[in-house]
Each structure stands twice: as C-alpha cells, then as structure tokens.
Motif scaffolding. Structure first.
Motif, PDB file in Angstrom:
ATOM      1  N   LEU A  97       2.545  -4.209  -3.809  1.00  0.00           N
ATOM      2  CA  LEU A  97       2.416  -4.838  -2.930  1.00  0.00           C
ATOM      3  C   LEU A  97       1.989  -6.090  -2.904  1.00  0.00           C
ATOM      4  N   ALA A  98       3.081  -7.160  -3.197  1.00  0.00           N
ATOM      5  CA  ALA A  98       3.291  -9.100  -3.365  1.00  0.00           C
ATOM      6  C   ALA A  98       2.061  -9.063  -1.802  1.00  0.00           C
ATOM      7  N   VAL A  99       1.409  -9.396  -1.348  1.00  0.00           N
ATOM      8  CA  VAL A  99       0.642 -10.365  -0.382  1.00  0.00           C
ATOM      9  C   VAL A  99      -0.767 -11.140  -0.804  1.00  0.00           C
ATOM     10  N   GLN A 100      -0.828 -11.793   0.864  1.00  0.00           N
ATOM     11  CA  GLN A 100      -1.633 -12.755   1.214  1.00  0.00           C
ATOM     12  C   GLN A 100      -2.838 -12.501   2.302  1.00  0.00           C
ATOM     13  N   ALA A 101      -3.604 -12.498   1.625  1.00  0.00           N
ATOM     14  CA  ALA A 101      -5.222 -12.030   2.581  1.00  0.00           C
ATOM     15  C   ALA A 101      -5.248 -13.151   3.640  1.00  0.00           C
ATOM     16  N   ARG A 102      -5.241 -12.346   4.651  1.00  0.00           N
ATOM     17  CA  ARG A 102      -6.008 -13.372   5.756  1.00  0.00           C
ATOM     18  C   ARG A 102      -7.306 -12.480   6.611  1.00  0.00           C
ATOM     19  N   PHE A 103      -8.007 -12.771   6.372  1.00  0.00           N
ATOM     20  CA  PHE A 103      -9.444 -12.557   7.366  1.00  0.00           C
ATOM     21  C   PHE A 103      -9.160 -12.839   8.867  1.00  0.00           C
ATOM     22  N   LEU A 104      -9.297 -11.248   9.568  1.00  0.00           N
ATOM     23  CA  LEU A 104      -9.013 -11.408  10.679  1.00  0.00           C
ATOM     24  C   LEU A 104     -10.810 -11.980  11.937  1.00  0.00           C
ATOM     25  N   PRO A 105     -11.133 -12.927  11.920  1.00  0.00           N
ATOM     26  CA  PRO A 105     -11.841 -13.094  13.238  1.00  0.00           C
ATOM     27  C   PRO A 105     -12.479 -12.120  14.474  1.00  0.00           C
ATOM     28  N   ARG A 106     -13.266 -11.753  15.030  1.00  0.00           N
ATOM     29  CA  ARG A 106     -13.921 -10.906  15.322  1.00  0.00           C
ATOM     30  C   ARG A 106     -13.525 -11.667  16.936  1.00  0.00           C
ATOM     31  N   ALA A 107     -12.834 -12.747  17.027  1.00  0.00           N
ATOM     32  CA  ALA A 107     -13.179 -12.984  18.293  1.00  0.00           C
ATOM     33  C   ALA A 107     -11.034 -13.167  18.565  1.00  0.00           C
ATOM     34  N   VAL A 138      -6.251  -9.032   7.390  1.00  0.00           N
ATOM     35  CA  VAL A 138      -4.563  -8.060   7.517  1.00  0.00           C
ATOM     36  C   VAL A 138      -3.978  -8.807   6.047  1.00  0.00           C
ATOM     37  N   PHE A 139      -3.213  -8.164   5.304  1.00  0.00           N
ATOM     38  CA  PHE A 139      -2.355  -8.260   4.112  1.00  0.00           C
ATOM     39  C   PHE A 139      -1.297  -8.839   4.912  1.00  0.00           C
ATOM     40  N   ASP A 140      -0.382 -10.471   4.818  1.00  0.00           N
ATOM     41  CA  ASP A 140       0.847 -10.517   5.214  1.00  0.00           C
ATOM     42  C   ASP A 140       1.598 -10.054   3.731  1.00  0.00           C
ATOM     43  N   VAL A 141       2.915  -9.362   3.516  1.00  0.00           N
ATOM     44  CA  VAL A 141       3.313  -8.825   2.519  1.00  0.00           C
ATOM     45  C   VAL A 141       4.589 -10.009   2.311  1.00  0.00           C
ATOM     46  N   THR A 142       4.795 -10.566   1.089  1.00  0.00           N
ATOM     47  CA  THR A 142       5.189 -11.194   0.299  1.00  0.00           C
ATOM     48  C   THR A 142       6.927 -10.983  -0.479  1.00  0.00           C
ATOM     49  N   GLY A 143       5.962  -9.520  -0.690  1.00  0.00           N
ATOM     50  CA  GLY A 143       7.175  -8.892  -1.309  1.00  0.00           C
ATOM     51  C   GLY A 143       6.442  -7.634  -2.038  1.00  0.00           C
ATOM     52  N   GLY A 144       7.770  -6.780  -2.456  1.00  0.00           N
ATOM     53  CA  GLY A 144       7.235  -4.824  -2.882  1.00  0.00           C
ATOM     54  C   GLY A 144       7.608  -4.385  -4.205  1.00  0.00           C
ATOM     55  N   ASP A 145       7.704  -3.591  -4.202  1.00  0.00           N
ATOM     56  CA  ASP A 145       8.131  -3.325  -6.121  1.00  0.00           C
ATOM     57  C   ASP A 145       8.035  -1.491  -6.082  1.00  0.00           C
ATOM     58  N   LEU A 146       8.732  -0.629  -6.003  1.00  0.00           N
ATOM     59  CA  LEU A 146       8.803   0.409  -5.493  1.00  0.00           C
ATOM     60  C   LEU A 146       9.167   1.114  -7.207  1.00  0.00           C
ATOM     61  N   PRO A 158       9.993  -8.365   1.898  1.00  0.00           N
ATOM     62  CA  PRO A 158       9.391  -8.604   2.886  1.00  0.00           C
ATOM     63  C   PRO A 158       9.828  -7.426   4.771  1.00  0.00           C
ATOM     64  N   GLU A 159      10.458  -7.438   4.429  1.00  0.00           N
ATOM     65  CA  GLU A 159      11.464  -6.925   6.128  1.00  0.00           C
ATOM     66  C   GLU A 159      11.635  -5.367   5.730  1.00  0.00           C
ATOM     67  N   ASP A 160      12.216  -5.415   4.824  1.00  0.00           N
ATOM     68  CA  ASP A 160      12.152  -3.734   3.844  1.00  0.00           C
ATOM     69  C   ASP A 160      10.922  -3.064   4.357  1.00  0.00           C
ATOM     70  N   LEU A 161       9.781  -4.132   4.317  1.00  0.00           N
ATOM     71  CA  LEU A 161       7.946  -3.022   4.370  1.00  0.00           C
ATOM     72  C   LEU A 161       7.130  -3.262   5.771  1.00  0.00           C
ATOM     73  N   ARG A 162       7.779  -4.015   6.619  1.00  0.00           N
ATOM     74  CA  ARG A 162       7.301  -3.915   7.581  1.00  0.00           C
ATOM     75  C   ARG A 162       7.470  -2.935   8.360  1.00  0.00           C
ATOM     76  N   LEU A 163       6.165  -2.340   9.091  1.00  0.00           N
ATOM     77  CA  LEU A 163       6.032  -1.130   9.843  1.00  0.00           C
ATOM     78  C   LEU A 163       5.774  -0.936  11.148  1.00  0.00           C
ATOM     79  N   ALA A 164       6.412  -2.085  11.681  1.00  0.00           N
ATOM     80  CA  ALA A 164       6.136  -2.754  13.358  1.00  0.00           C
ATOM     81  C   ALA A 164       7.609  -1.393  14.296  1.00  0.00           C
TER      82      ALA A 164
END
Length: 164
Positions: A97-107, A138-146, A158-164
């Motif tokens: 997974l190619a990702v962008q990291a986003r730190f999640l504040p406790r608030a 939290v990692f925002d997925v920008t793409g992936g290779d399977l 990214p839309e292939d990899l969102r598990l909501a």
C-alpha cells in the motif's frame, strides 16, 4: 523490437476481495519510511488494523524512529500478507500500500472509535495504548499493488482498497 505484454492484470472483484481479505486479516505489517537523518530507506514491523471507516491504522510510540520519520515525511508504504506454512513464500498473496500518514489527535472525534476497534483486534495493546507517547496513525491510501501469486499482479486504486 518485440513488445511484451504487461504482467499487470486488469483489476477485478476477485483482486479487490483478495486485497480486502489481506487487510482484514493482518495484525502487523512492514512499514517503509524515509529515515529522518540519513534520507535512506528504513523498514520496520508495526501493528496493523483497520479504522471503523475502512482505513489502515497503527499505534506507535514517539520514541520510535519510524514515528519521527512519518512526522518528517508522511509518505510511506505498508506491506501486508504472510507466507503460508507450506510452499514457496513468494507464491502467497501480499499487498503493498502506498500511503500518507496522518497522526490522530486524542481530541479528534474519531479517536475513541479507532481506539476501541484497535483494542478489539489487539487486546494486549490495552497495556500501553493510553500512554502519553503513543499515537494512532491513520493511513490514507493513495494506491496499491497486489501480488496474488505467480502471474497474478494488479495495480489498485484508493477506491479499490477502502473497506468501509
């Protein structure tokens, strides 16, 4: 010159399901970052899970080099999928997974839900999840290779990899 066919197959529902299955099952991953002092590649093992909205997530300490690396440069890569007990390890599915990291504040409004999901999947993390030096990323997925096995390679969006 002979033109060779691409080894990458067209992404289909089966590829999406294999990728989703790998992400759902993973409890750890290899995380690749850029070392903050040397600017060279650095790979480590981290806990892995999914947030309630279907994004990859980890819990890491401020003491870790990879935390400093992600704060310095949030682009990273995650590798999930483990070899089975038999056969050539390279024939077992794995997902990069190619990702962008986003730190999640406790608030943050989603922190409690991410924490609850994490502790459901990683109950032993309850010993340290609330320590002041630990943060959810939290990692925002920008793409992936399977690589789903020999001759089964796919590029995923990214839309292939969102598990909501």
């Amino acid at each position: 010159m002979i033109e060779r066919p691409s080894p990458i197959r067209e992404t289909d529902d089966q590829a999406r399901e294999i990728a989703a299955s790998l992400m759902r099952a993973a409890r750890f991953a290899a995380l690749a970052v850029i070392h903050p002092e040397t600017a060279g590649p650095h790979v480590t093992r981290v806990g892995f899970g999914m947030s309630p909205d279907g994004r990859p997530v980890t819990l890491i300490s401020d003491l870790a080099l990879h935390t400093r690396a992600l704060r310095n440069r949030p682009q990273a890569s995650l590798l999930v999928g483990e070899p089975g007990p038999r056969g050539d390890p390279l024939t077992h599915p794995r997902l990069t997974l190619a990702v962008q990291a986003r730190f999640l504040p406790r608030a943050d409004a989603s922190h409690a839900a991410v924490r609850d999901r994490w502790l459901t999947d990683h109950p032993k993390a309850g010993l340290y999840a609330d320590f002041a030096d630990f943060s959810f990323v939290v990692f925002d997925v920008t793409g992936g290779d399977l690589n789903a096995g020999f001759g089964k390679a796919f590029h995923l969006l990214p839309e292939d990899l969102r598990l909501a």
